[in-house]
Design a protein around this motif. Sequence first.
Motif, PDB file in Angstrom:
ATOM      1  N   VAL A  14       5.053   8.259  -0.675  1.00 54.09           N
ATOM      2  CA  VAL A  14       5.625   9.132   0.360  1.00 54.09           C
ATOM      3  C   VAL A  14       4.591  10.161   0.808  1.00 54.09           C
ATOM      4  O   VAL A  14       4.681  11.327   0.495  1.00 54.09           O
ATOM      5  CB  VAL A  14       6.902   9.848  -0.135  1.00 54.09           C
ATOM      6  CG1 VAL A  14       7.647  10.486   1.041  1.00 54.09           C
ATOM      7  CG2 VAL A  14       7.812   8.881  -0.839  1.00 54.09           C
ATOM      8  N   ASP A  15       3.602   9.683   1.493  1.00 55.42           N
ATOM      9  CA  ASP A  15       2.607  10.593   2.044  1.00 55.42           C
ATOM     10  C   ASP A  15       2.957  10.748   3.517  1.00 55.42           C
ATOM     11  O   ASP A  15       3.165   9.774   4.220  1.00 55.42           O
ATOM     12  CB  ASP A  15       1.216   9.968   1.886  1.00 55.42           C
ATOM     13  CG  ASP A  15       0.128  10.920   2.294  1.00 55.42           C
ATOM     14  OD1 ASP A  15       0.399  11.814   3.112  1.00 55.42           O
ATOM     15  OD2 ASP A  15      -0.998  10.755   1.795  1.00 55.42           O
ATOM     16  N   HIS A  16       3.065  11.957   3.965  1.00 50.39           N
ATOM     17  CA  HIS A  16       3.568  12.153   5.321  1.00 50.39           C
ATOM     18  C   HIS A  16       2.467  12.593   6.279  1.00 50.39           C
ATOM     19  O   HIS A  16       2.739  12.883   7.437  1.00 50.39           O
ATOM     20  CB  HIS A  16       4.654  13.210   5.314  1.00 50.39           C
ATOM     21  CG  HIS A  16       4.115  14.526   4.894  1.00 50.39           C
ATOM     22  ND1 HIS A  16       3.618  15.421   5.801  1.00 50.39           N
ATOM     23  CD2 HIS A  16       3.909  15.029   3.673  1.00 50.39           C
ATOM     24  CE1 HIS A  16       3.154  16.464   5.134  1.00 50.39           C
ATOM     25  NE2 HIS A  16       3.308  16.249   3.843  1.00 50.39           N
ATOM     26  N   ARG A  17       1.215  12.692   5.815  1.00 50.55           N
ATOM     27  CA  ARG A  17       0.205  13.302   6.683  1.00 50.55           C
ATOM     28  C   ARG A  17      -0.089  12.471   7.932  1.00 50.55           C
ATOM     29  O   ARG A  17      -0.540  12.994   8.928  1.00 50.55           O
ATOM     30  CB  ARG A  17      -1.083  13.580   5.902  1.00 50.55           C
ATOM     31  CG  ARG A  17      -0.968  14.881   5.115  1.00 50.55           C
ATOM     32  CD  ARG A  17      -2.159  15.103   4.248  1.00 50.55           C
ATOM     33  NE  ARG A  17      -2.095  14.233   3.087  1.00 50.55           N
ATOM     34  CZ  ARG A  17      -3.001  14.250   2.126  1.00 50.55           C
ATOM     35  NH1 ARG A  17      -4.033  15.058   2.184  1.00 50.55           N
ATOM     36  NH2 ARG A  17      -2.886  13.435   1.100  1.00 50.55           N
ATOM     37  N   HIS A  18       0.227  11.158   7.850  1.00 45.20           N
ATOM     38  CA  HIS A  18       0.074  10.324   9.045  1.00 45.20           C
ATOM     39  C   HIS A  18       1.024  10.775  10.160  1.00 45.20           C
ATOM     40  O   HIS A  18       0.815  10.472  11.315  1.00 45.20           O
ATOM     41  CB  HIS A  18       0.316   8.857   8.697  1.00 45.20           C
ATOM     42  CG  HIS A  18       1.729   8.580   8.319  1.00 45.20           C
ATOM     43  ND1 HIS A  18       2.240   8.881   7.082  1.00 45.20           N
ATOM     44  CD2 HIS A  18       2.751   8.079   9.030  1.00 45.20           C
ATOM     45  CE1 HIS A  18       3.512   8.556   7.043  1.00 45.20           C
ATOM     46  NE2 HIS A  18       3.852   8.060   8.208  1.00 45.20           N
ATOM     47  N   ASP A  20       1.318  13.633  11.358  1.00 44.01           N
ATOM     48  CA  ASP A  20       0.595  14.511  12.286  1.00 44.01           C
ATOM     49  C   ASP A  20      -0.016  13.693  13.424  1.00 44.01           C
ATOM     50  O   ASP A  20      -0.010  14.116  14.573  1.00 44.01           O
ATOM     51  CB  ASP A  20      -0.521  15.272  11.557  1.00 44.01           C
ATOM     52  CG  ASP A  20       0.037  16.240  10.524  1.00 44.01           C
ATOM     53  OD1 ASP A  20       1.215  16.598  10.637  1.00 44.01           O
ATOM     54  OD2 ASP A  20      -0.718  16.623   9.607  1.00 44.01           O
ATOM     55  N   HIS A  21      -0.538  12.521  13.083  1.00 43.56           N
ATOM     56  CA  HIS A  21      -1.161  11.670  14.107  1.00 43.56           C
ATOM     57  C   HIS A  21      -0.106  11.047  15.010  1.00 43.56           C
ATOM     58  O   HIS A  21      -0.301  10.925  16.212  1.00 43.56           O
ATOM     59  CB  HIS A  21      -2.025  10.594  13.453  1.00 43.56           C
ATOM     60  CG  HIS A  21      -3.097  11.162  12.591  1.00 43.56           C
ATOM     61  ND1 HIS A  21      -4.160  11.848  13.114  1.00 43.56           N
ATOM     62  CD2 HIS A  21      -3.237  11.187  11.257  1.00 43.56           C
ATOM     63  CE1 HIS A  21      -4.925  12.268  12.118  1.00 43.56           C
ATOM     64  NE2 HIS A  21      -4.384  11.884  10.990  1.00 43.56           N
ATOM     65  N   GLU A  24       1.056  13.733  17.307  1.00 43.57           N
ATOM     66  CA  GLU A  24       0.009  13.990  18.307  1.00 43.57           C
ATOM     67  C   GLU A  24       0.076  12.944  19.431  1.00 43.57           C
ATOM     68  O   GLU A  24       0.037  13.259  20.616  1.00 43.57           O
ATOM     69  CB  GLU A  24      -1.345  13.903  17.596  1.00 43.57           C
ATOM     70  CG  GLU A  24      -2.514  14.425  18.361  1.00 43.57           C
ATOM     71  CD  GLU A  24      -2.570  15.941  18.359  1.00 43.57           C
ATOM     72  OE1 GLU A  24      -2.653  16.486  19.453  1.00 43.57           O
ATOM     73  OE2 GLU A  24      -2.514  16.559  17.284  1.00 43.57           O
ATOM     74  N   ASP A 210       9.201   6.642   9.014  1.00 46.41           N
ATOM     75  CA  ASP A 210       8.516   7.759   9.684  1.00 46.41           C
ATOM     76  C   ASP A 210       9.537   8.691  10.343  1.00 46.41           C
ATOM     77  O   ASP A 210       9.409   9.914  10.279  1.00 46.41           O
ATOM     78  CB  ASP A 210       7.551   7.249  10.768  1.00 46.41           C
ATOM     79  CG  ASP A 210       6.418   6.432  10.197  1.00 46.41           C
ATOM     80  OD1 ASP A 210       5.987   6.710   9.069  1.00 46.41           O
ATOM     81  OD2 ASP A 210       5.947   5.502  10.886  1.00 46.41           O
ATOM     82  N   LEU A 213      11.224  10.712   7.641  1.00 44.41           N
ATOM     83  CA  LEU A 213      10.278  11.702   7.106  1.00 44.41           C
ATOM     84  C   LEU A 213      10.150  12.879   8.064  1.00 44.41           C
ATOM     85  O   LEU A 213      10.111  14.041   7.661  1.00 44.41           O
ATOM     86  CB  LEU A 213       8.892  11.068   6.905  1.00 44.41           C
ATOM     87  CG  LEU A 213       8.662  10.249   5.639  1.00 44.41           C
ATOM     88  CD1 LEU A 213       7.349   9.491   5.735  1.00 44.41           C
ATOM     89  CD2 LEU A 213       8.663  11.148   4.410  1.00 44.41           C
TER      90      LEU A 213
END
Lengths: 319, 433
Positions: A14-18, A20-21, A24, A210, A213
């Motif tokens: 569960v990494d959510h930093r994608h 941001d892209h 964007e 996504d 999240l």
Amino acid sequence: MNAPVNLEKLLPTVDHRHLDHLEEEAIFILREVAASFERPALLFSGGKDSCVVLRLAEKAFKNRVVGNEFSGRLPFPLLHVDTGHNFPEVIAFRDQRVAEMGERLIVGHLEDSMARGTVRLSHPLESRNGHQTVTLLEAIEEHRFDCLIGGARRDEEKARAKERIFSHRDSFGQWQPKEQRPELWNLFNTRIRPGEHFRAFPISNWTELDVWLYIARENIPLPSLYYAHERPVIRRKGLLVPLTEVTPPEAGESVETATVRFRTVGDMTCTCPVESEAANASEIVAETLTVTISERGATRMDDRTSEASMERRKKEGYF
Amino acid sequence: MSAVLNSLIHHQSDVDTQHRALRFLTAGSVDDGKSTLIGRLLFDSRAILADQLDTLEKRAAGAPIDLSLLTDGLEAEREQGITIDVAYRYFATRTRKFIIADAPGHEQYTRNMVTAAAGSDAAVVLVDITKLDLEQAEVTLLPQTRRHSLLAHLLRVPSIVFAINKIDALVHPAEGYAKVSRALRQFAEEAGIEVKAIVPVSALRGDNVTQPLESNWYQGPSLLQVLESLPTVQEKVEGRLAIPVQYVATNGDGTGHQPRTLWGRIAHGQVQAGDEIQILPSGQKARVVEVRKAGSTVAQVVAGESAGVLLDRQLDVSRGDWIVTPDSAQPTNAFEATLAWLDTEAAQVGRKYWVRHGNRWVQARITAIEHKVDIHTLKEAEAHELAVNEIGHVRIETQQPLPVEPYAANRVGGALIVVDPTTNRTSGALLVR
């Protein structure tokens, strides 16, 4: 779906930093619509995908004042096609959100199309889902919209996976899969002739996970139907059919009460909940990570009839 | 439980491109096993859910399921058994998210491959080892292997990976893999292609796709491990600034009093309050007083992100203009480019087209076709027009000057699309030389 969740095992995934892209990219697409078209509108049904698109639009065009509160108005109205068979909770939520945000909402009523004679049902309880294309196209024509922003995602369905982010529709509102414009870099070709229009899909590249999240991260309000609640249902062909005035039990079927939530909210005649105890967005994230059935497979009665049903409806002008 | 997840999904704004999805295209001809390979990647990474699998199982009626059927999304494709258009597929592993641009592999592939390659971080070129004569001392590669890799190279897809497929069909896979690898390396060296990896796989059996091959002749990474390690295209954060103005917000705060915000995705460089900038093409200069990102004021915005720029004076700026470091760019209305033609109506010298560069649409014409490129060999040939699927070196003249840059140095400044003014079809892709 109710299997206990082993969080330790899930955590690394569960990494959510994608996000941001993805955010964007979506904001870029929304500004592209506002800059390229004269009369765009944002499709807003109160469903989770359109709530996400609405939040992205707020980020693209409004100044945030405090916390999640945005000031100002979007540079386009919201549009909803109401089949008359929507869940009342969703319609109430839709109207409340629109009022809170001070946005302009245009509603196209399928029942108006029925009164005009442009929609004819073969029997009174027929699913109106497919018929909403007519009302949608009538609204486009009436308001002369040249681009409609929608919350469709490519992971939903195979025909969607083929559709461009900026999807050209001819003067009949039709999608022509063999005539799609190549989409190169971020250089979208949005040139149209009078009578034609575009559908733009800012969250094309998002998945169901996504979306959840992002709802959890941004604390986006949703209709209560999305979270676990008790509801009378009928078990039919592997689906949990919600008991409503338009989906009564058939002979020999019994009604039971189940703890359910909706993964998608559409027309009452064809949208089913799933059994779930997930009471908030974070718990749904955890559940989505372990889910084994696709969003449409678990919840839609109408898409099961034919592998190509979505494609055929899109060709007729469906979104 | 939700507290743990809530802390996990707490917003972080650090720019780390490893967290960006890797976009890659797959190249290969019909029957090379491309659809099967994609199906395998989706299947093994569990992007396929039970109901979708159920559909395949029903269709297989007892036989092993055909993974290639996962990717044919349109009725006409299923009827004809071919892939008509680019489709996008999504899957994720524990460390990475992926977007596959699934481009058709049949003969009329170039336009689709150009579409899939534009913006891709990597290309996986499939080599069907069963189609090669391994008895020869030096293995001769198939023309389409050369074409696909040359095309990816020409379009400057940053990472090129060869996947040698159907390795399970060989009696002596070690020998076959060594021979074909040698031929691929030699070809790549001659063509100036940098090869990131050559990976043996069996898409059908799933060998070395997501699970490493357990063998004494190959100890390298699986295809998935290679894909997990590839970089995404990095925008240049250092150096001069260039922002194509996308959208001018006149009523930022809803009152009309807030000065205009100039929004645009930064092509390269970074911007912060206090920076001196210049507007192109007008040449006016100003100072940045505030920088915004989405809904809020921030200290700095860097390449790849959209910045909202507020200036210290009211200038005439609109969509299509550029915000740049003063005196750093020299707009021109004549340049040379590689033109990939996508339209069934041939490209004509002298005819007026629309081109889009950044956010600006201008009229343009091809003043000369220097030559066309044989994509089998990259050799140059004389040409007077470019037919569909042809690629040429051309001279372009535009009605207004544009701040173009070589595509090799910068994708945003070096890429244009060509649109037919009569049909509005996207007819070509221009890569500035």
